[in-house]
Design an enzyme around this catalytic site. Sequence first.
Site, mmCIF file in Angstrom:
data_model
loop_
_atom_site.group_PDB
_atom_site.id
_atom_site.type_symbol
_atom_site.label_atom_id
_atom_site.label_comp_id
_atom_site.label_asym_id
_atom_site.label_seq_id
_atom_site.Cartn_x
_atom_site.Cartn_y
_atom_site.Cartn_z
ATOM 1 N N ALA A 115 0.835 -1.213 0.000
ATOM 2 C CA ALA A 115 0.000 0.000 0.000
ATOM 3 C C ALA A 115 0.862 1.251 0.000
ATOM 4 O O ALA A 115 0.591 2.219 0.703
ATOM 5 C CB ALA A 115 -0.947 -0.018 1.200
ATOM 6 N N ALA A 125 2.954 4.171 -2.608
ATOM 7 C CA ALA A 125 2.437 5.118 -3.600
ATOM 8 C C ALA A 125 1.800 4.389 -4.784
ATOM 9 O O ALA A 125 0.686 4.721 -5.213
ATOM 10 C CB ALA A 125 3.584 6.010 -4.081
ATOM 11 N N TYR A 126 2.486 3.388 -5.281
ATOM 12 C CA TYR A 126 2.027 2.671 -6.472
ATOM 13 C C TYR A 126 0.796 1.825 -6.141
ATOM 14 O O TYR A 126 -0.238 1.898 -6.830
ATOM 15 C CB TYR A 126 3.174 1.780 -6.967
ATOM 16 C CG TYR A 126 3.088 1.217 -8.356
ATOM 17 C CD1 TYR A 126 1.883 0.923 -8.971
ATOM 18 C CD2 TYR A 126 4.253 0.944 -9.066
ATOM 19 C CE1 TYR A 126 1.838 0.385 -10.261
ATOM 20 C CE2 TYR A 126 4.230 0.413 -10.341
ATOM 21 C CZ TYR A 126 3.015 0.135 -10.938
ATOM 22 O OH TYR A 126 2.985 -0.402 -12.197
ATOM 23 N N ASP A 138 -0.594 -4.420 3.382
ATOM 24 C CA ASP A 138 0.763 -3.888 3.593
ATOM 25 C C ASP A 138 1.315 -4.476 4.889
ATOM 26 O O ASP A 138 0.547 -4.883 5.768
ATOM 27 C CB ASP A 138 0.755 -2.354 3.692
ATOM 28 C CG ASP A 138 2.129 -1.762 3.362
ATOM 29 O OD1 ASP A 138 2.321 -1.332 2.197
ATOM 30 O OD2 ASP A 138 3.016 -1.743 4.244
ATOM 31 N N ARG A 142 4.664 6.686 -21.988
ATOM 32 C CA ARG A 142 5.691 7.741 -21.934
ATOM 33 C C ARG A 142 6.139 8.118 -23.345
ATOM 34 O O ARG A 142 6.264 9.305 -23.678
ATOM 35 C CB ARG A 142 6.892 7.253 -21.104
ATOM 36 C CG ARG A 142 6.568 7.241 -19.621
ATOM 37 C CD ARG A 142 7.750 6.798 -18.774
ATOM 38 N NE ARG A 142 7.422 6.945 -17.356
ATOM 39 C CZ ARG A 142 7.846 6.148 -16.385
ATOM 40 N NH1 ARG A 142 8.647 5.121 -16.669
ATOM 41 N NH2 ARG A 142 7.500 6.362 -15.136
ATOM 42 N N HIS A 200 11.753 -3.534 -19.267
ATOM 43 C CA HIS A 200 11.270 -2.306 -18.629
ATOM 44 C C HIS A 200 12.483 -1.730 -17.905
ATOM 45 O O HIS A 200 12.621 -1.842 -16.702
ATOM 46 C CB HIS A 200 10.152 -2.647 -17.650
ATOM 47 C CG HIS A 200 9.599 -1.455 -16.912
ATOM 48 N ND1 HIS A 200 9.074 -0.371 -17.546
ATOM 49 C CD2 HIS A 200 9.477 -1.194 -15.591
ATOM 50 C CE1 HIS A 200 8.658 0.513 -16.647
ATOM 51 N NE2 HIS A 200 8.906 0.036 -15.456
HETATM 52 N N1 APR Z 1 4.544 -7.178 1.976
HETATM 53 C C1 APR Z 1 3.663 -6.164 1.788
HETATM 54 N N2 APR Z 1 4.039 -4.878 1.668
HETATM 55 C C2 APR Z 1 5.344 -4.611 1.739
HETATM 56 C C3 APR Z 1 6.325 -5.611 1.954
HETATM 57 C C4 APR Z 1 5.869 -6.950 2.073
HETATM 58 N N3 APR Z 1 6.717 -7.959 2.265
HETATM 59 N N4 APR Z 1 7.543 -5.012 1.970
HETATM 60 C C5 APR Z 1 7.341 -3.702 1.776
HETATM 61 N N5 APR Z 1 6.018 -3.454 1.640
HETATM 62 C C6 APR Z 1 5.336 -2.181 1.419
HETATM 63 C C7 APR Z 1 5.903 -1.014 2.200
HETATM 64 O O1 APR Z 1 5.486 -1.042 3.547
HETATM 65 C C8 APR Z 1 5.333 0.167 1.413
HETATM 66 O O2 APR Z 1 4.074 0.557 1.898
HETATM 67 O O3 APR Z 1 5.491 -1.785 0.056
HETATM 68 C C9 APR Z 1 5.195 -0.391 -0.001
HETATM 69 C C10 APR Z 1 6.116 0.273 -0.998
HETATM 70 O O4 APR Z 1 5.679 1.573 -1.131
HETATM 71 P P1 APR Z 1 6.588 2.778 -1.628
HETATM 72 O O5 APR Z 1 7.822 2.824 -0.809
HETATM 73 O O6 APR Z 1 5.717 3.984 -1.691
HETATM 74 O O7 APR Z 1 7.030 2.323 -3.103
HETATM 75 P P2 APR Z 1 6.178 2.444 -4.452
HETATM 76 O O8 APR Z 1 6.479 3.717 -5.129
HETATM 77 O O9 APR Z 1 4.769 2.098 -4.162
HETATM 78 O O10 APR Z 1 6.855 1.301 -5.341
HETATM 79 C C11 APR Z 1 6.630 -0.074 -5.084
HETATM 80 O O11 APR Z 1 6.811 -0.637 -7.416
HETATM 81 O O12 APR Z 1 7.433 0.636 -9.275
HETATM 82 C C12 APR Z 1 7.845 -0.254 -8.302
HETATM 83 O O13 APR Z 1 10.153 0.368 -8.086
HETATM 84 C C13 APR Z 1 8.903 0.360 -7.434
HETATM 85 O O14 APR Z 1 9.575 -1.720 -6.536
HETATM 86 C C14 APR Z 1 8.856 -0.552 -6.253
HETATM 87 C C15 APR Z 1 7.366 -0.883 -6.133
#
Ligand code: APR
Length: 314
Positions: free
Chosen positions: A10, A12-13, A34, A158, A182
């Site tokens: 949960a 950003a993505y 998450d 893009r 990618h």
């Molecule tokens: N299980 C569930 N959630 C997890 C785990 C796990 N084992 N490990 C980390 N997370 C959660 C984090 O707590 C965080 O909320 O994954 C989330 C990642 O969020 P962001 O740091 O905001 O990253 P985001 O921009 O969402 O990118 C996620 O997608 O595009 C790709 O490169 C990017 O690998 C990255 C992924």
Amino acid sequence: MAGKVSVIGAGAYGAMTAHRLAECDAFDTVVLTDVVEGRAEGLALDIGQCRPIVGFETHVVGRTTGRDGDGYDVLAGSDVVVLAAGVPRTPGMGRQELLETNAGVVRAAAAQIARYAADAVLIVVTNPLDEMTALAQRVTGFPHARVIGQGGVLDSARFTTFVADELGVPVSSVRTLTLGSHGDAMVPVPSRSTVDGRPLAEVLDPDALDAVAERTRTGGGEIVALLKTGSASHAPSAAAAAMARAIVGDTGTVLPVCAWLTGEYGISDVYLGVPAELGAGGVRRIVTAPLTESELAALTEAADTVRARQENLR
Ligand code: APR
């Protein structure tokens, strides 16, 4: 359309993907999970409270999952699972560091997906994308058609945006295609790209075309450098949501995705970005677009690079 889509991670993505999937009102249930205590539940409440304002009825569920697999039972009955857990790239982060950290996250999550959502189609978005998609397939043991990566929809978007902006035309008049990885081994495909039906090479001079292709290849890094913390999420989540909708709706929409090749384009045994027809079972078939000799050579080279990286990861 009815169905259940679960988004793991949960951040950003993932949060934005869940929001988009809920708001399109095409699913009964959207689940968000998450590892950070309360984050998914809080975001699910927040997204759900948009319903009377925006006008949708999707049931949005949040769940904290433990590192030991606690809480993953919420995935049961999912038609699609989007794997968006892991760290994003930050400026200066080495490829190996990203790979090692996210491989651990993907291994752990994929094992739980196989346990609780054994019939789902899995869309991987965690980077580095091609490797993480291959790893998730290995760990789940799902048929290759049911594990795909999101890369090409975003990369093509893009490419399209940069072409439209360069020429000052609406994005709706531009069609583009990217293949391959990618990442650094991405292959933008000018011969399959048009502006109002005219080949790209007729409307952009070679230097401008090269510049647009290069900006597409490095488009993710451009945003990482500007944001400084975090990576792109608006366009990526739109791409993942489009894939999930095509799968749950069994639409047969052709989208560029990271899919397993078994001889298409003369390439085998690798997850690579190619156009594919998507339906309820994931990839229905790979679409082979006619390529120029140099584009095919670039794709073959990309496949060799990406295959070596995928084989190294267990
Ligand atoms: N299980 C569930 N959630 C997890 C785990 C796990 N084992 N490990 C980390 N997370 C959660 C984090 O707590 C965080 O909320 O994954 C989330 C990642 O969020 P962001 O740091 O905001 O990253 P985001 O921009 O969402 O990118 C996620 O997608 O595009 C790709 O490169 C990017 O690998 C990255 C992924």
